[in-house]
Design a protein around this motif. Structure first.
Motif, PDB file in Angstrom:
ATOM      1  N   ALA A 394       0.811  -1.214   0.000  1.00  0.00           N
ATOM      2  CA  ALA A 394       0.000   0.000   0.000  1.00  0.00           C
ATOM      3  C   ALA A 394       0.845   1.264   0.000  1.00  0.00           C
ATOM      4  CB  ALA A 394      -0.909  -0.016   1.233  1.00  0.00           C
ATOM      5  N   THR A 395       2.083   1.187   0.551  1.00  0.00           N
ATOM      6  CA  THR A 395       2.909   2.397   0.653  1.00  0.00           C
ATOM      7  C   THR A 395       3.190   3.023  -0.719  1.00  0.00           C
ATOM      8  OG1 THR A 395       3.887   1.679   2.734  1.00  0.00           O
ATOM      9  CG2 THR A 395       5.126   3.294   1.440  1.00  0.00           C
ATOM     10  N   PRO A 396       3.731   2.280  -1.728  1.00  0.00           N
ATOM     11  CA  PRO A 396       3.934   2.923  -3.042  1.00  0.00           C
ATOM     12  C   PRO A 396       2.629   3.327  -3.710  1.00  0.00           C
ATOM     13  CG  PRO A 396       4.422   0.566  -3.150  1.00  0.00           C
ATOM     14  CD  PRO A 396       4.259   0.915  -1.722  1.00  0.00           C
ATOM     15  N   THR A 397       1.548   2.608  -3.410  1.00  0.00           N
ATOM     16  CA  THR A 397       0.255   2.990  -3.983  1.00  0.00           C
ATOM     17  C   THR A 397      -0.169   4.369  -3.485  1.00  0.00           C
ATOM     18  OG1 THR A 397      -0.366   0.656  -4.086  1.00  0.00           O
ATOM     19  CG2 THR A 397      -2.137   2.270  -4.282  1.00  0.00           C
ATOM     20  N   ALA A 417       5.635  24.107  -3.395  1.00  0.00           N
ATOM     21  CA  ALA A 417       4.497  23.748  -2.544  1.00  0.00           C
ATOM     22  C   ALA A 417       3.918  22.384  -2.874  1.00  0.00           C
ATOM     23  CB  ALA A 417       3.400  24.804  -2.663  1.00  0.00           C
ATOM     24  N   LEU A 418       4.287  21.827  -4.046  1.00  0.00           N
ATOM     25  CA  LEU A 418       3.758  20.511  -4.405  1.00  0.00           C
ATOM     26  C   LEU A 418       4.237  19.426  -3.445  1.00  0.00           C
ATOM     27  CD1 LEU A 418       3.986  20.505  -8.299  1.00  0.00           C
ATOM     28  CD2 LEU A 418       1.932  20.380  -6.906  1.00  0.00           C
ATOM     29  N   GLY A 419       5.323  19.693  -2.701  1.00  0.00           N
ATOM     30  CA  GLY A 419       5.787  18.700  -1.731  1.00  0.00           C
ATOM     31  C   GLY A 419       4.775  18.437  -0.635  1.00  0.00           C
ATOM     32  N   MET A 420       3.903  19.445  -0.352  1.00  0.00           N
ATOM     33  CA  MET A 420       2.899  19.245   0.692  1.00  0.00           C
ATOM     34  C   MET A 420       1.885  18.170   0.320  1.00  0.00           C
ATOM     35  SD  MET A 420       3.925  21.398   2.950  1.00  0.00           S
ATOM     36  CE  MET A 420       5.575  21.049   2.320  1.00  0.00           C
ATOM     37  N   VAL A 421       1.732  17.918  -1.016  1.00  0.00           N
ATOM     38  CA  VAL A 421       0.792  16.895  -1.456  1.00  0.00           C
ATOM     39  C   VAL A 421       1.214  15.511  -0.945  1.00  0.00           C
ATOM     40  CG1 VAL A 421      -0.205  15.785  -3.497  1.00  0.00           C
ATOM     41  CG2 VAL A 421       0.179  18.247  -3.478  1.00  0.00           C
ATOM     42  N   TYR A 422       2.529  15.322  -0.691  1.00  0.00           N
ATOM     43  CA  TYR A 422       3.026  14.009  -0.293  1.00  0.00           C
ATOM     44  C   TYR A 422       2.965  13.781   1.219  1.00  0.00           C
ATOM     45  CZ  TYR A 422       4.764  13.400  -5.025  1.00  0.00           C
ATOM     46  OH  TYR A 422       4.863  13.264  -6.390  1.00  0.00           O
ATOM     47  N   LEU A 423       2.620  14.792   1.988  1.00  0.00           N
ATOM     48  CA  LEU A 423       2.564  14.594   3.435  1.00  0.00           C
ATOM     49  C   LEU A 423       1.416  13.680   3.872  1.00  0.00           C
ATOM     50  CD1 LEU A 423       3.490  18.127   4.832  1.00  0.00           C
ATOM     51  CD2 LEU A 423       4.943  16.115   4.563  1.00  0.00           C
ATOM     52  N   PRO A 424       0.191  13.798   3.294  1.00  0.00           N
ATOM     53  CA  PRO A 424      -0.876  12.875   3.705  1.00  0.00           C
ATOM     54  C   PRO A 424      -0.533  11.398   3.523  1.00  0.00           C
ATOM     55  CG  PRO A 424      -1.827  14.742   2.571  1.00  0.00           C
ATOM     56  CD  PRO A 424      -0.332  14.870   2.416  1.00  0.00           C
ATOM     57  N   THR A 440       9.540   4.753   4.706  1.00  0.00           N
ATOM     58  CA  THR A 440       9.654   4.372   3.285  1.00  0.00           C
ATOM     59  C   THR A 440       8.805   5.286   2.415  1.00  0.00           C
ATOM     60  OG1 THR A 440      10.004   2.086   3.962  1.00  0.00           O
ATOM     61  CG2 THR A 440       9.364   2.466   1.679  1.00  0.00           C
ATOM     62  N   SER A 441       7.611   5.601   2.884  1.00  0.00           N
ATOM     63  CA  SER A 441       6.748   6.522   2.132  1.00  0.00           C
ATOM     64  C   SER A 441       7.383   7.904   2.034  1.00  0.00           C
ATOM     65  CB  SER A 441       5.374   6.602   2.817  1.00  0.00           C
ATOM     66  OG  SER A 441       4.540   7.520   2.164  1.00  0.00           O
ATOM     67  N   ALA A 482       6.518  10.529  10.178  1.00  0.00           N
ATOM     68  CA  ALA A 482       6.544   9.064  10.093  1.00  0.00           C
ATOM     69  C   ALA A 482       6.769   8.449  11.460  1.00  0.00           C
ATOM     70  CB  ALA A 482       7.640   8.624   9.120  1.00  0.00           C
ATOM     71  N   GLY A 483       7.668   9.026  12.276  1.00  0.00           N
ATOM     72  CA  GLY A 483       7.949   8.450  13.590  1.00  0.00           C
ATOM     73  C   GLY A 483       6.845   8.686  14.591  1.00  0.00           C
ATOM     74  N   THR A 484       6.399   9.936  14.684  1.00  0.00           N
ATOM     75  CA  THR A 484       5.414  10.264  15.728  1.00  0.00           C
ATOM     76  C   THR A 484       4.042   9.703  15.413  1.00  0.00           C
ATOM     77  OG1 THR A 484       4.996  12.390  14.648  1.00  0.00           O
ATOM     78  CG2 THR A 484       6.649  12.338  16.407  1.00  0.00           C
TER      79      THR A 484
END
Length: 886
Positions: A394-397, A417-424, A440-441, A482-484
């Protein structure tokens, strides 16, 4: 590492404050009678008395020993109270005299003594508690076999079950315990010399209780109990004064049960170390909310309990600090831990648990238990947790989905700002699957954002300083999330599972507390076990063994579903589990090939039953949170079954006592009420036979009248017995018809006047509605009530009868002006064969009249009650019968 014991322990301070709120209790403890407890107490008391302390003897039992009598010396002695008991006067300790005298120190011998019936307290130790509450210091003596917690062990060793016991808490709450000890050989020599018992008693004692082996075992019990008390005092002092342990006053071993597979090996090694040191053992498990992939510590904790260790579970995030805090709080000197398999980074950084404890636990002896040779066992996964491959798939998906959103918003949202799309997706992967998948994500998201959207595109190069800062910030934020969030997700899932388990446990507790019979209870246990295990469940209770057998037979009492019955192979596992009070069957070391697993339900009194489980989804439901929920279920179920059994035993005991009381009353009544009229009849007939011709006509008529009267009395008595039998067997069927209560009362009063020549004052109260009653039964009730009132009012007493209507009820009351009924006897006046003692003598009669009245009134749908006294002078009795008006 911070020390969290920098302040006093609140529980220790509270215990200290509670002790200071009462006066001291000093116990002179011995292993057996004759060791010199009373003599030592008197010697110390004489020394204190000579120093000016107000010391008084409340009671000292000398048992005729000259040494003890001489040891009393000039100590003042309180007079003893005289308590009447079964026609004799018993001498007991006078509690009220001691409270009035209020000495500084009061001596009370034999703490376990049972007071005579009629005393304020049934036990002497309860007298001691009242004295201490009143501010009087008490010195007392006690033999170790009288401690309630040791009674079973003493019975097994000596073959003698001690009847008089003292709760263990009394000794634990004493401020001072002084052990009076002599070797068994010296005690036996004293016995032979007649310094303890008389010669005839000494011989029997030496052949029974006072055997050398028994005395040696009792001596060890006394020494151990005293050592435990000293150790508890030391630990309490350290906690109350914020003293960080350990103090090497005595060895104590702690087994650290971790979240790996070495828990049971650690417990066994710790038990071996504790046995070698002859030290107590404590097993500790520290539960970390964010721990992942942990092994259920339940089997290791149960093994520790089976090996005699005290177990403790605490929740903490800092594992080393929690271990050291608990170890210092319990004054532990030896720590036993598993070596475990820490990760490579932890080993390189020196952050493994053993390395941290080696640096910070310099005050402790550390024992490392290696893992067994061979490949590591697979970790158990919690019930409901998905397969491991699902997270990696599911992670790469998730990252691909975020990339698709990025392409859709490209040109609308700035490249940075497109980097914020990857936070969710990073947060989702960490929460759903764990921090490793979250990291990994984060890595995949960074590569996709850099390669696809940051200029120059389609390369991993970074063009300018602004992008470098953005990439660094993104990486830090992504890794932090990722950690918290990974730990947070696991914590939320664990908390949700625990809340669900607690909610189920509370609901189950309510079901156990609801009213119902034992069948309802075992059915509730089976239903809850089935719900937790996710499959069929059953409850088996022990059937008492047959003569010649020692092991009870398990019998199926409830099953869910109803056709879930263990087969013969499973029943073999159930028999083993019941015989050994241990788990058996599926997933255990005993008969694991069966489809069922049987778990015992145990209390302090022993085994109460078994719960059988047959999970349909594998063993996951029997481990982890499900296993802990099952353990909690078994504990509560065992207590509930024991409570139900005790209530049934109590009910049976009350029924036996009531039956015995009725039997005794019947025999007494037979002996008196049959013999008296028969004696009169035989006397009259004998006189007529032997001297009839010489007697006057008037004398012969008088003798015949006496015989006839006594025969009628005997006939009435037998009729009452038969009526009582009919009432008890519910053979009375009222023949209902409209009855005028006032007319029935007049008829009964007229019959009494004709038979006894005594008038009854009537108050008809108008003509109420005639209820539908049985006129014959009603007449018998009124006759019995009037006969009872006339009997107890005396020859010149007044008896009245009143009929009236009150609301929806019609009543008939019969009142006399006799001495009345004691308040303590009012609730018993309708019991069979009971005769209240209203005066110095008991009136003649069988004691069945009012009991018959109650049965007949209830058969006609009414109720009956007695009141006394009914006059301002404290005399008189009123019996009221009420019937529905309709």
């Amino acid at each position: 590492m911070t020390d969290e014991l920098a302040r006093p322990d609140p529980d220790a301070l509270l215990a200290l404050a509670q002790r200071e709120g009462r006066r001291r209790l000093k116990v002179f403890l011995g292993a057996a009678p004759g060791v010199g407890k009373t003599y030592e107490m008197l010697a110390e008391a004489r020394r204190r008395h000579a120093g000016g302390t107000d010391v008084v003897i409340g009671i000292v039992e000398t048992h005729g020993r000259a040494e003890t009598v001489a040891a009393i010396g000039g100590l003042p002695v309180l007079p003893r109270a005289r308590v009447p008991y079964r026609g004799q006067m018993l001498e007991e300790f006078d509690l009220d005299a001691a409270l009035a005298r209020r000495p500084s120190i009061l001596l009370l011998d034999e703490l376990a003594h049972a007071n005579a019936p009629g005393s304020r307290h049934p036990k002497r130790w309860q007298d001691v508690e009242e004295l201490r509450e009143a501010g009087i210091e008490v010195w007392t003596t006690l033999n170790v076999q009288h401690l309630e917690g040791l009674s079973e062990a003493v019975a097994r060793i000596t073959g003698v079950r001690v009847a008089e016991t003292v709760p263990d808490r009394v000794l634990a709450e004493a401020e001072a315990v002084e052990l009076v000890d002599i070797p068994p050989a010296e005690l036996i020599e004293r016995m032979r010399q007649g310094r303890i018992y008389r010669p005839d008693q000494a011989g029997r004692a030496l052949r029974g209780f006072f055997r050398e082996g028994n005395l040696a075992a009792l001596r060890e019990m006394a020494l151990r109990r005293t050592a435990e008390r000293v150790d508890a005092d030391l630990t309490g002092y350290m906690r109350a004064h914020a003293i960080s342990g350990p103090w090497p006053a005595g060895d104590r071993v702690m087994a650290l049960i971790g979240a790996d597979t070495t828990g049971e090996r650690v417990v066994r090694e710790a038990r071996r170390v504790a046995d070698a040191l002859k030290a107590p053992l404590v097993a500790l498990h520290v539960e970390r909310p964010a721990a992942r992939g942990s092994t259920d510590p339940g089997p290791a904790l149960r093994l520790a309990e089976a090996l005699g260790a005290a177990t403790e579970t605490v929740v903490a995030t800092d594992l080393p600090s929690a271990i050291l805090r608990e170890a210092r709080a319990r004054n532990v000197t030896h720590l036993v831990i598993g070596r475990g398999r820490p990760g490579l980074l932890r080993r390189l950084a020196g952050r493994s648990l053993s390395a941290v404890l080696l640096r910070h636990a310099a005050d402790f002896t550390l024992h490392l238990v290696p893992e067994p040779a061979g490949p590591p066992r697979a970790e158990r996964r919690e019930a409901g947790e998905g397969p491991r491959w699902l997270g990696w798939a599911a992670t790469p998906t998730l990252v691909m989905g975020a990339t698709a959103i990025g392409f859709a918003t490209d040109g609308v949202v700035p490249d940075g700002a497109l980097g914020m799309v990857y936070l969710p997706p990073i947060v989702a992967a960490a929460v759903w699957f764990g921090p490793l998948q979250g990291a990994t994500s984060a890595l995949l998201s960074f590569l996709a954002w850099n390669f696809l959207f940051l200029p120059p595109r389609y390369t991993l190069a970074i063009a300018g300083p602004q992008d470098v800062v953005g990439v660094v910030v993104f990486a830090l934020v992504a890794l932090l999330l990722a950690g918290t969030t990974g730990g947070l997700g696991r914590s939320v899932r664990a908390a949700r599972a625990r809340m669900l388990g607690l909610r189920r446990l509370v609901e189950f507790s309510r079901r156990l507390g609801a009213r119902g019979d034992r069948g309802d209870l075992v059915q509730a246990i089976a239903e809850e076990a089935s719900r937790i295990a996710g499959g069929p469940a059953c409850v088996l209770l022990p059937l008492p063994p047959l003569p010649g057998e020692t092991v009870p037979e398990p019998v199926l009492r409830a099953a869910v579903p109803i056709d879930a019955e263990p087969d013969e192979a499973a029943m073999a596992a159930a028999r083993w589990a019941m015989a050994n009070a241990r788990r058996a069957g599926r997933g255990t070391d005993t008969l694991p090939g069966t489809a069922w697993q049987f778990r015992p339900m145990r209390t302090g009194r022993g085994l109460t039953g078994l719960v059988g489980l047959r999970p349909l989804t594998g063993d996951a439901g029997l481990e982890g949170e499900g296993g802990r929920a099952l353990d909690a279920l078994l504990d509560q179920a065992a207590v509930a079954l024991e409570r139900a059994e005790l209530m049934e035993e109590r009910a049976r005991g009350e029924a036996r006592a009531e039956a015995e009381a009725l039997r005794a009353a019947l025999l007494t009544s037979l002996g008196h009420d049959l013999r008296t009229p028969l004696t009169s009849i035989r006397g009259a007939i004998g006189t007529l036979r032997t001297s009839g011709a010489a007697l006057s006509e008037e004398t012969r008529a008088d003798l015949l009248a006496t015989a006839e009267e006594e025969a009628e009395r005997l006939s009435r008595w037998i009729a009452n017995i038969l009526d009582m039998v009919r009432i008890e067997n519910r053979q009375i069927e009222p023949r209902r018809e409209a009855v005028d209560l006032a007319e029935a009362a007049e008829t009964a009063a007229a019959r009494v006047f004709r038979a006894q020549g005594r008038a009854v004052a009537l108050d008809p109260g108008g003509r109420p509605v005639a209820p539908r009653l049985d006129p014959v039964l009603l007449d018998q009730v009124l006759s019995n009530l009037l006969d009872n009132a006339l009997k107890f009012s005396g020859p010149k007493g007044k008896v009245g009868m009143r009929t009236a209507r009150e609301g929806t009820e019609l009543l008939v009351s019969v009142e006399d002006d006799g001495p009345g009924i004691p308040p303590a006897d009012l609730h018993r006046v309708f019991d069979p064969f009971f005769r209240a003692t209203r005066t110095d003598r008991v009136a003649a009669g069988s004691g069945l009249g009012l009991s018959i009245c109650r049965g007949l009134v209830h058969a006609m749908g009414g109720r009956i009650a007695a009141e006394s006294p009914v006059t301002s002078s404290g005399r008189g009795t009123r019996v009221t019968v009420r019937f529905p008006a309709a």
